[in-house]
Design an enzyme around this catalytic site. Structure first.
Site, PDB file in Angstrom:
ATOM      1  N   SER A   1       0.807  -1.217   0.000  1.00  0.00           N
ATOM      2  CA  SER A   1       0.000   0.000   0.000  1.00  0.00           C
ATOM      3  C   SER A   1       0.845   1.275   0.000  1.00  0.00           C
ATOM      4  O   SER A   1       1.911   1.322   0.628  1.00  0.00           O
ATOM      5  CB  SER A   1      -0.888  -0.001   1.246  1.00  0.00           C
ATOM      6  OG  SER A   1      -1.499   1.256   1.399  1.00  0.00           O
TER       7      SER A   1
ATOM      8  N   LYS B   1     -13.539  -4.413   4.263  1.00  0.00           N
ATOM      9  CA  LYS B   1     -14.373  -3.203   4.210  1.00  0.00           C
ATOM     10  C   LYS B   1     -15.827  -3.448   4.612  1.00  0.00           C
ATOM     11  O   LYS B   1     -16.453  -2.603   5.238  1.00  0.00           O
ATOM     12  CB  LYS B   1     -14.320  -2.591   2.805  1.00  0.00           C
ATOM     13  CG  LYS B   1     -13.007  -1.912   2.488  1.00  0.00           C
ATOM     14  CD  LYS B   1     -13.067  -1.279   1.108  1.00  0.00           C
ATOM     15  CE  LYS B   1     -11.843  -0.425   0.822  1.00  0.00           C
ATOM     16  NZ  LYS B   1     -11.958   0.305  -0.441  1.00  0.00           N
TER      17      LYS B   1
ATOM     18  N   ASP C   1     -14.047   6.693  -0.030  1.00  0.00           N
ATOM     19  CA  ASP C   1     -13.759   6.436  -1.453  1.00  0.00           C
ATOM     20  C   ASP C   1     -14.628   7.315  -2.366  1.00  0.00           C
ATOM     21  O   ASP C   1     -14.147   7.892  -3.344  1.00  0.00           O
ATOM     22  CB  ASP C   1     -13.998   4.958  -1.801  1.00  0.00           C
ATOM     23  CG  ASP C   1     -12.851   4.067  -1.347  1.00  0.00           C
ATOM     24  OD1 ASP C   1     -11.723   4.568  -1.189  1.00  0.00           O
ATOM     25  OD2 ASP C   1     -13.093   2.861  -1.143  1.00  0.00           O
TER      26      ASP C   1
ATOM     27  N   ALA D   1     -15.754  -0.337  -5.435  1.00  0.00           N
ATOM     28  CA  ALA D   1     -15.423   1.042  -5.831  1.00  0.00           C
ATOM     29  C   ALA D   1     -16.650   1.720  -6.431  1.00  0.00           C
ATOM     30  O   ALA D   1     -16.975   2.865  -6.097  1.00  0.00           O
ATOM     31  CB  ALA D   1     -14.270   1.028  -6.830  1.00  0.00           C
TER      32      ALA D   1
ATOM     33  N   ARG E   1     -21.576  -6.719 -15.985  1.00  0.00           N
ATOM     34  CA  ARG E   1     -21.741  -8.032 -16.619  1.00  0.00           C
ATOM     35  C   ARG E   1     -22.774  -8.828 -15.822  1.00  0.00           C
ATOM     36  O   ARG E   1     -22.911  -8.646 -14.597  1.00  0.00           O
ATOM     37  CB  ARG E   1     -20.403  -8.763 -16.708  1.00  0.00           C
ATOM     38  CG  ARG E   1     -19.752  -8.949 -15.362  1.00  0.00           C
ATOM     39  CD  ARG E   1     -18.416  -9.607 -15.525  1.00  0.00           C
ATOM     40  NE  ARG E   1     -17.798  -9.724 -14.206  1.00  0.00           N
ATOM     41  CZ  ARG E   1     -16.641 -10.298 -13.972  1.00  0.00           C
ATOM     42  NH1 ARG E   1     -15.940 -10.805 -14.962  1.00  0.00           N
ATOM     43  NH2 ARG E   1     -16.152 -10.375 -12.754  1.00  0.00           N
TER      44      ARG E   1
ATOM     45  N   MET F   1      -6.456  -2.827 -16.508  1.00  0.00           N
ATOM     46  CA  MET F   1      -5.282  -2.820 -15.627  1.00  0.00           C
ATOM     47  C   MET F   1      -4.143  -3.612 -16.250  1.00  0.00           C
ATOM     48  O   MET F   1      -4.381  -4.518 -17.038  1.00  0.00           O
ATOM     49  CB  MET F   1      -5.634  -3.505 -14.282  1.00  0.00           C
ATOM     50  CG  MET F   1      -6.188  -2.568 -13.259  1.00  0.00           C
ATOM     51  SD  MET F   1      -6.733  -3.490 -11.819  1.00  0.00           S
ATOM     52  CE  MET F   1      -5.183  -3.792 -11.015  1.00  0.00           C
TER      53      MET F   1
ATOM     54  N   VAL G   1     -11.071   4.539 -12.596  1.00  0.00           N
ATOM     55  CA  VAL G   1     -10.587   4.310 -11.220  1.00  0.00           C
ATOM     56  C   VAL G   1      -9.213   3.645 -11.197  1.00  0.00           C
ATOM     57  O   VAL G   1      -8.521   3.663 -10.189  1.00  0.00           O
ATOM     58  CB  VAL G   1     -11.567   3.454 -10.373  1.00  0.00           C
ATOM     59  CG1 VAL G   1     -12.876   4.165 -10.149  1.00  0.00           C
ATOM     60  CG2 VAL G   1     -11.767   2.081 -10.967  1.00  0.00           C
TER      61      VAL G   1
HETATM   62  P1  NAD Z   1     -14.800  -5.540  -7.093  1.00  0.00           P
HETATM   63  O1  NAD Z   1     -14.259  -6.902  -7.276  1.00  0.00           O
HETATM   64  O2  NAD Z   1     -15.608  -5.216  -5.909  1.00  0.00           O
HETATM   65  O3  NAD Z   1     -15.660  -5.143  -8.398  1.00  0.00           O
HETATM   66  C1  NAD Z   1     -15.178  -5.363  -9.702  1.00  0.00           C
HETATM   67  C2  NAD Z   1     -16.242  -4.937 -10.719  1.00  0.00           C
HETATM   68  O4  NAD Z   1     -15.683  -5.094 -12.018  1.00  0.00           O
HETATM   69  C3  NAD Z   1     -17.521  -5.764 -10.684  1.00  0.00           C
HETATM   70  O5  NAD Z   1     -18.591  -4.924 -11.004  1.00  0.00           O
HETATM   71  C4  NAD Z   1     -17.278  -6.794 -11.810  1.00  0.00           C
HETATM   72  O6  NAD Z   1     -18.472  -7.283 -12.354  1.00  0.00           O
HETATM   73  C5  NAD Z   1     -16.541  -5.937 -12.805  1.00  0.00           C
HETATM   74  N1  NAD Z   1     -15.692  -6.731 -13.719  1.00  0.00           N
HETATM   75  C6  NAD Z   1     -14.620  -7.480 -13.366  1.00  0.00           C
HETATM   76  N2  NAD Z   1     -14.103  -8.072 -14.463  1.00  0.00           N
HETATM   77  C7  NAD Z   1     -14.867  -7.693 -15.517  1.00  0.00           C
HETATM   78  C8  NAD Z   1     -14.821  -7.951 -16.909  1.00  0.00           C
HETATM   79  N3  NAD Z   1     -13.887  -8.740 -17.443  1.00  0.00           N
HETATM   80  N4  NAD Z   1     -15.747  -7.346 -17.698  1.00  0.00           N
HETATM   81  C9  NAD Z   1     -16.679  -6.535 -17.167  1.00  0.00           C
HETATM   82  N5  NAD Z   1     -16.761  -6.232 -15.859  1.00  0.00           N
HETATM   83  C10 NAD Z   1     -15.857  -6.812 -15.041  1.00  0.00           C
HETATM   84  O7  NAD Z   1     -13.502  -4.576  -7.182  1.00  0.00           O
HETATM   85  P2  NAD Z   1     -13.395  -3.054  -6.691  1.00  0.00           P
HETATM   86  O8  NAD Z   1     -12.865  -3.030  -5.314  1.00  0.00           O
HETATM   87  O9  NAD Z   1     -14.659  -2.348  -7.002  1.00  0.00           O
HETATM   88  O10 NAD Z   1     -12.218  -2.527  -7.629  1.00  0.00           O
HETATM   89  C11 NAD Z   1     -12.412  -2.277  -9.007  1.00  0.00           C
HETATM   90  C12 NAD Z   1     -11.248  -1.471  -9.551  1.00  0.00           C
HETATM   91  O11 NAD Z   1     -11.195  -0.217  -8.878  1.00  0.00           O
HETATM   92  C13 NAD Z   1      -9.872  -2.105  -9.320  1.00  0.00           C
HETATM   93  O12 NAD Z   1      -9.089  -1.876 -10.463  1.00  0.00           O
HETATM   94  C14 NAD Z   1      -9.316  -1.342  -8.135  1.00  0.00           C
HETATM   95  O13 NAD Z   1      -7.896  -1.292  -8.145  1.00  0.00           O
HETATM   96  C15 NAD Z   1      -9.891   0.044  -8.400  1.00  0.00           C
HETATM   97  N6  NAD Z   1     -10.023   0.894  -7.194  1.00  0.00           N
HETATM   98  C16 NAD Z   1      -9.494   2.123  -7.249  1.00  0.00           C
HETATM   99  C17 NAD Z   1      -9.612   2.972  -6.168  1.00  0.00           C
HETATM  100  C18 NAD Z   1      -8.994   4.344  -6.239  1.00  0.00           C
HETATM  101  O14 NAD Z   1      -8.897   5.001  -5.197  1.00  0.00           O
HETATM  102  N7  NAD Z   1      -8.604   4.799  -7.397  1.00  0.00           N
HETATM  103  C19 NAD Z   1     -10.330   2.562  -5.026  1.00  0.00           C
HETATM  104  C20 NAD Z   1     -10.893   1.280  -5.013  1.00  0.00           C
HETATM  105  C21 NAD Z   1     -10.731   0.448  -6.117  1.00  0.00           C
END
Ligand code: NAD
Length: 289
Positions: free
Chosen positions: A22, A73, A109, A137, A158, A210, A234
């Site tokens: 982190s 969380k 967030d 997120a 999806r 990513m 994000v």
């Molecule tokens: P999560 O696992 O809770 O949610 C992931 C989401 O992405 C779900 O809605 C899922 O259905 C969708 N998804 C995953 N693979 C997919 C695909 N191949 N096609 C379509 N949809 C797809 O994860 P999260 O905690 O919400 O994190 C999501 C992203 O946000 C990550 O890249 C994480 O690093 C980033 N993030 C950034 C911040 C920031 O401060 N910038 C904060 C939290 C999370």
């Protein structure tokens, strides 16, 4: 000037698994130093089975507060004495404030996301936005945007096993705010086109794009982008995703997830200390990491 650790130094921490990668310790330790606050921030790997004991230690050891990340969380909500309205709505917390032994859960967030939009002069209050993704997120972003007065949010995800749960969660958020929220299968390209045409902002809240899959975009049809549609991703690794490249190519305003990360930290820092995070200095630090 480097601060001395003394018997009075307070501890703030990250509880996560994994926690060691982190950048929060760097952000908060620089901020404590800059603001002359006698505190240090450390990252701890906490197993889910040890979460309750770790949270109890905040009271016992009089920690200033903690940040929480994956996988804690949601589980931590039930261990709080109180939660902020946004945290209640989201159903997850990323920040705990220790108020003399009473633990208050917050989710910064979404606050971070809204502040990040100010940086690129994008105002969505009273307006329509489209969000791809509905995970952690996205839920924070959607809840805070709905609380702050965004009129309509079109969510695309999806159609996996979580779809009915997501539908229920979004219905709850819409009922508790004045925001209209729709959920549609991401495969429905016609609906996606209609939603994006009505929106002034498109958000990618999935991990699609990513590293190492950084040539992929969550938006299959880039002709849906236009100059007047701001795009927020994000993701911050890479700094410029394929989606952001495509949006920049049509002249749209764009930003990556680094600003959301910065401002969620700034909001937590303010909650713990009552002082502002020196965001310009912290931004320069995290951009160099
Ligand atoms: P999560 O696992 O809770 O949610 C992931 C989401 O992405 C779900 O809605 C899922 O259905 C969708 N998804 C995953 N693979 C997919 C695909 N191949 N096609 C379509 N949809 C797809 O994860 P999260 O905690 O919400 O994190 C999501 C992203 O946000 C990550 O890249 C994480 O690093 C980033 N993030 C950034 C911040 C920031 O401060 N910038 C904060 C939290 C999370």
């Amino acid at each position: 000037m480097k601060q001395m650790i003394t018997g009075h130094t307070r501890l703030a921490a990250l509880f996560a698994k994994p926690a060691k990668h982190s950048i929060s310790p760097a952000m908060h330790n620089l901020s404590f130093e800059e603001q002359g606050i006698d505190a240090v921030y450390l990252a701890f790997d906490v197993e889910p089975d040890d979460l309750a004991a770790s949270i109890q230690s905040i009271r016992q050891l009089d920690l200033l507060g903690v940040n929480l990340s994956m996988p804690h969380k949601m589980a931590a909500v039930a261990l709080m004495d109180e939660c902020s309205p946004a945290a209640e709505l989201i159903g997850a917390i990323n920040t705990i404030v220790n108020q003399e032994g009473r633990l208050i859960g917050h989710n910064t967030d979404g606050i971070g996301f809204m502040r990040a939009l100010e940086d690129i002069q994008v105002s969505i209050i009273g307006d329509t936005m489209t969000v791809i993704g509905a995970g952690g997120a996205a839920t924070a972003i959607i809840s805070q945007a709905a609380l702050d007065g965004v009129k309509t949010i079109h969510v695309f995800n999806r159609k996996d096993e979580f779809y009915p749960i997501i539908q229920e969660k979004l219905t709850q958020i819409a009922q508790k705010t004045a925001c209209e929220i729709t959920l549609t299968d991401l495969e429905d390209q016609m609906a996606l086109k209609t939603a994006i045409d009505q929106s002034s902002l498109l958000v990618n809240a999935t991990g699609v794009g990513m590293k190492p899959n950084d040539t992929v975009s969550p938006l299959k049809d880039k002709t849906l982008l236009r100059e007047s549609l701001a795009v927020y991703d994000v993701i911050y690794n890479p700094r410029e995703t394929q989606l952001l490249k495509d949006a920049k190519a049509v002249g749209a305003k764009t930003a990556n997830g680094l600003s959301m990360l910065l401002y969620q930290g700034a909001a937590a820092f303010e909650l713990w200390t009552g002082k502002a995070m020196p965001v310009e200095k912290v931004k320069a630090l995290i951009e160099s990491m």
